[in-house]
Design an enzyme around this catalytic site. Structure first.
Site, PDB file in Angstrom:
ATOM      1  N   MET A   1     -57.330  74.919  95.961  1.00  0.00           N
ATOM      2  CA  MET A   1     -57.899  73.709  96.556  1.00  0.00           C
ATOM      3  C   MET A   1     -57.332  73.466  97.948  1.00  0.00           C
ATOM      4  O   MET A   1     -58.067  73.157  98.898  1.00  0.00           O
ATOM      5  CB  MET A   1     -57.636  72.496  95.661  1.00  0.00           C
ATOM      6  CG  MET A   1     -58.276  71.216  96.156  1.00  0.00           C
ATOM      7  SD  MET A   1     -60.077  71.221  95.997  1.00  0.00           S
ATOM      8  CE  MET A   1     -60.246  70.761  94.273  1.00  0.00           C
TER       9      MET A   1
ATOM     10  N   PHE B   1     -22.278  58.746  83.955  1.00  0.00           N
ATOM     11  CA  PHE B   1     -22.860  60.085  83.940  1.00  0.00           C
ATOM     12  C   PHE B   1     -24.255  60.046  83.333  1.00  0.00           C
ATOM     13  O   PHE B   1     -24.467  59.506  82.245  1.00  0.00           O
ATOM     14  CB  PHE B   1     -21.956  61.025  83.128  1.00  0.00           C
ATOM     15  CG  PHE B   1     -22.492  62.416  83.000  1.00  0.00           C
ATOM     16  CD1 PHE B   1     -22.593  63.249  84.115  1.00  0.00           C
ATOM     17  CD2 PHE B   1     -22.909  62.909  81.771  1.00  0.00           C
ATOM     18  CE1 PHE B   1     -23.089  64.543  83.997  1.00  0.00           C
ATOM     19  CE2 PHE B   1     -23.405  64.204  81.646  1.00  0.00           C
ATOM     20  CZ  PHE B   1     -23.494  65.019  82.766  1.00  0.00           C
ATOM     21  N   GLN B   2     -25.217  60.606  84.040  1.00  0.00           N
ATOM     22  CA  GLN B   2     -26.623  60.669  83.641  1.00  0.00           C
ATOM     23  C   GLN B   2     -27.226  59.288  83.385  1.00  0.00           C
ATOM     24  O   GLN B   2     -28.058  59.110  82.495  1.00  0.00           O
ATOM     25  CB  GLN B   2     -26.804  61.579  82.416  1.00  0.00           C
ATOM     26  CG  GLN B   2     -26.541  63.044  82.731  1.00  0.00           C
ATOM     27  CD  GLN B   2     -26.991  64.000  81.651  1.00  0.00           C
ATOM     28  OE1 GLN B   2     -27.056  63.643  80.476  1.00  0.00           O
ATOM     29  NE2 GLN B   2     -27.284  65.238  82.034  1.00  0.00           N
TER      30      GLN B   2
ATOM     31  N   LYS C   1     -27.274  54.504  73.943  1.00  0.00           N
ATOM     32  CA  LYS C   1     -26.727  55.383  72.910  1.00  0.00           C
ATOM     33  C   LYS C   1     -26.072  54.603  71.775  1.00  0.00           C
ATOM     34  O   LYS C   1     -26.270  54.926  70.596  1.00  0.00           O
ATOM     35  CB  LYS C   1     -25.718  56.346  73.542  1.00  0.00           C
ATOM     36  CG  LYS C   1     -25.164  57.385  72.576  1.00  0.00           C
ATOM     37  CD  LYS C   1     -24.223  58.354  73.292  1.00  0.00           C
ATOM     38  CE  LYS C   1     -23.701  59.440  72.354  1.00  0.00           C
ATOM     39  NZ  LYS C   1     -22.786  60.373  73.066  1.00  0.00           N
TER      40      LYS C   1
ATOM     41  N   GLU D   1     -38.929  68.575  79.931  1.00  0.00           N
ATOM     42  CA  GLU D   1     -39.357  67.226  79.551  1.00  0.00           C
ATOM     43  C   GLU D   1     -40.738  66.870  80.102  1.00  0.00           C
ATOM     44  O   GLU D   1     -41.479  66.114  79.462  1.00  0.00           O
ATOM     45  CB  GLU D   1     -38.334  66.177  80.013  1.00  0.00           C
ATOM     46  CG  GLU D   1     -37.003  66.229  79.300  1.00  0.00           C
ATOM     47  CD  GLU D   1     -35.972  67.129  79.967  1.00  0.00           C
ATOM     48  OE1 GLU D   1     -34.805  67.111  79.557  1.00  0.00           O
ATOM     49  OE2 GLU D   1     -36.363  67.863  80.918  1.00  0.00           O
TER      50      GLU D   1
END
Length: 586
Positions: free
Chosen positions: A472, A109-110, A159, A47
């Protein structure tokens, strides 16, 4: 029409027919509707790559980029890319799934509070409470993301709202109290600025990313010639004023060009356009532009006076304000400009500063590699960099002549940005050659999206600067931490050629002068994705201003060969050089 279908229709109606995403449980309804739609969906392999690709799409095209993820970890994986876009004022829309409305707040959940997470790193965040709100929310999100100071907007869609049927499809804008960007500069402030500029004998322009956002490059060039002022840029302003111009002094700041840093210090009038005056640009604030009156033009009033005290603030769109300033100054000017000698001397000063470059060496020096990259490209080519030494070498040595052709993460300094951003840029601008210049450290954070390049046959070239170091950080440890090299050696894993080939991507290891140019030209001609594993000298370091110092105290770029007394007072030069040489950071 259901909520998910309303999202798709709204995106397509607004011209956003391409999205970057990754499906999951709480966006299954939307993805099921995408299946039968005309939406062009690019499946990334993480993602974070979706948000960076949307960002690269936006920066290269000037249009809004769109990414999609599921809830919970999918949404939080977008956060780095959203924050990157926020810091660099890039217009993207991040559409995230959310648990059904009746489960919000139950630690389902999630489930994460995406609105709360997004608040400090977006311009705005929406969560539709019913499907009827979706068309207006999408329309408003695009308007907010692309107007004023551009930036990201999050749409967090439960959803069940994706599945719910609309009663009506209404696209009117949602009222956003307090959001009313000022685009036209105050005429009194413009007159003050014009008077200050015409009375100045050593004006200089600092061009930031806002010049590019407002499509004001032509006005910037006209303005520079009118007032006889050289131009320096921020990292994000690179390309707003052609590097090939005699009076382009290059990038300012910690890793800027010495000619730019010393010129700003000597200037008596600094005109900053569309920049934030970040710490990497100014160095020690107390020593920044000590002799100059400062005019700051920005569409975001919150940036004016935030970091640097200014004498004439002008809130407005860069293009509009520059046009007004040009007209006003033309009405005031008579005879020769006071700054003509300064303007001419700026060219002499620039030509008298000799960059510390090495060509033809083995191991390859980055300057050699960049020269060969430049020889292989044209003015329409787009270069996307990652973050680190290679990024600053590119800012120094790669000439960019047009806006939106040099893409880089500035404010957040996001390793992993360069490769997925180049994917987005190529998808947005398929007729332009696109090259990703990245380091081995940053590339390994997003290397899985070689699969995306292969599966969608995206013909871009990856130039990987391979020094097996976190370059760096390695340089800082050598300079400022007594060479205590704590965990900056990447070892010899992986073999980048074999890694690319395992994804079905052609790859070549580059070790000798001439090989980059030959391979890159061939790759562009063949229009095939390819990775060039370029082995560079790990000991090569960047010019830099040590932390806590003023920008005149830059180490390691130039030897000054010409007599500069025509431009600077000799004592000032001697002091600057002595301060640098005697600095405790030596």
């Amino acid at each position: 029409m259901r909520g998910g279908e309303a999202i798709i229709k709204s995106l397509i109606d607004l011209g956003a027919d391409t999205v970057f995403g990754y499906p999951g449980g709480q966006v299954l309804p939307l993805y099921d509707m995408i299946y039968d739609s005309d939406l062009n969906h690019i499946l990334v392999r993480h993602e974070q790559s979706a948000s960076h690709a949307a960002d690269g799409f936006a920066r290269a095209s000037g249009n809004v980029g769109v990414c999609i993820s599921t809830s919970g970890p999918g949404a939080t994986n977008l956060v780095t890319g959203i924050a990157t876009a926020h810091m660099d004022s890039s217009p993207i829309i991040a559409i995230t799934g959310q648990v059904p409305r009746h489960l919000i707040g139950n630690d389902a959940f999630q489930e994460v509070d995406m609105l709360g997470i997004a608040m400090p790193i977006t311009k705005h965040a929406f969560q539709p409470k019913n499907a009827d709100e979706i068309p207006s929310i999408v329309n408003s999100s695009f308007q907010i993301a692309s107007s004023g100071r551009p930036g990201p907007v999050v749409i967090d869609v439960p959803k069940d709202v994706q599945e719910e049927e609309l009663n009506s499809y209404k696209t009117g804008l949602i009222k956003t109290p307090g959001y009313n960007p000022t685009t036209v500069g105050n005429i009194r402030q413009i007159k003050k600025a014009a008077k200050l500029i015409t009375e100045s004998s050593k004006p200089i322009i600092l061009a930031g990313g806002g010049v590019i956002s407002s499509n004001a490059s032509l006005e910037l060039k006209t303005f520079s010639k009118l007032i006889k002022a050289p131009v320096t840029t921020t990292l994000l302003g690179k390309g707003s004023f052609a590097d090939e111009e005699d009076t382009c002094l290059g990038m300012l700041g910690m890793h800027g060009r010495k000619v730019a840093n010393l010129s700003v210090d000597e200037s008596d009038c600094l005109i900053a356009i569309g920049c934030r005056f970040s710490d990497r640009t100014t160095g020690k604030i107390e020593d920044f532009a000590r002799n100059a009156k400062i005019i700051h033009i920005d569409i975001d009033p919150a940036e004016i006076g935030k970091n640097v005290e200014v004498d004439v603030p002008i809130v407005g769109d860069g293009k509009n304000v520059l046009n007004s300033l040009i007209d006003t100054i033309k009405s005031l000017k008579s005879g020769s400009s006071k700054s003509s000698q300064w303007y001419e001397n700026s060219i002499l000063f620039k030509n008298g500063c000799i960059p510390r470059v090495s060509y033809g060496d083995i191991p390859l020096k980055p300057q050699q590699v960049i020269k060969e990259i430049a020889n292989s490209l044209n003015s329409e080519s787009i270069v996307s960099t990652d973050v680190g030494q290679h990024q600053m070498w590119m800012a120094h040595f790669f000439n960019t002549s047009k806006p939106r052709k040099f893409l880089s993460s500035g404010g957040l300094g996001t390793m992993g940005f360069g490769f997925p951003a180049s994917i987005g840029a190529k998808v947005a601008m398929p007729d332009n050659d696109v090259v990703c210049v990245t380091g081995d450290g940053g590339f390994l954070m997003v290397a899985q999206d070689l699969a995306t390049v292969k599966e969608y046959d995206i013909p871009l070239t990856i130039c990987l600067f391979n020094n097996r170091k976190l370059g760096m950080v390695y340089q800082w440890q050598n300079l400022f931490y007594n060479k205590r090299l704590s965990h900056t050696d990447l070892g010899q894993t992986p073999d980048f050629v074999k890694l690319a080939e395992s994804f079905g991507i052609s790859a070549i290891r580059i070790t000798k002068p001439g090989e980059v140019e030959e391979s890159l030209k061939l790759a562009i001609k063949d229009a095939e994705p390819i990775l060039l594993d370029i082995v560079i000298d790990k000991s090569e370091t960047l010019p830099m201003v040590p932390p806590g110092c003023g920008i005149t105290e830059i180490l390691g770029e130039y030897k000054i060969e010409n007599d500069l007394n025509d431009m600077f007072d000799g004592a000032d030069i001697a002091n600057a050089k002595n301060n640098t040489l005697n600095n405790s950071y030596k």
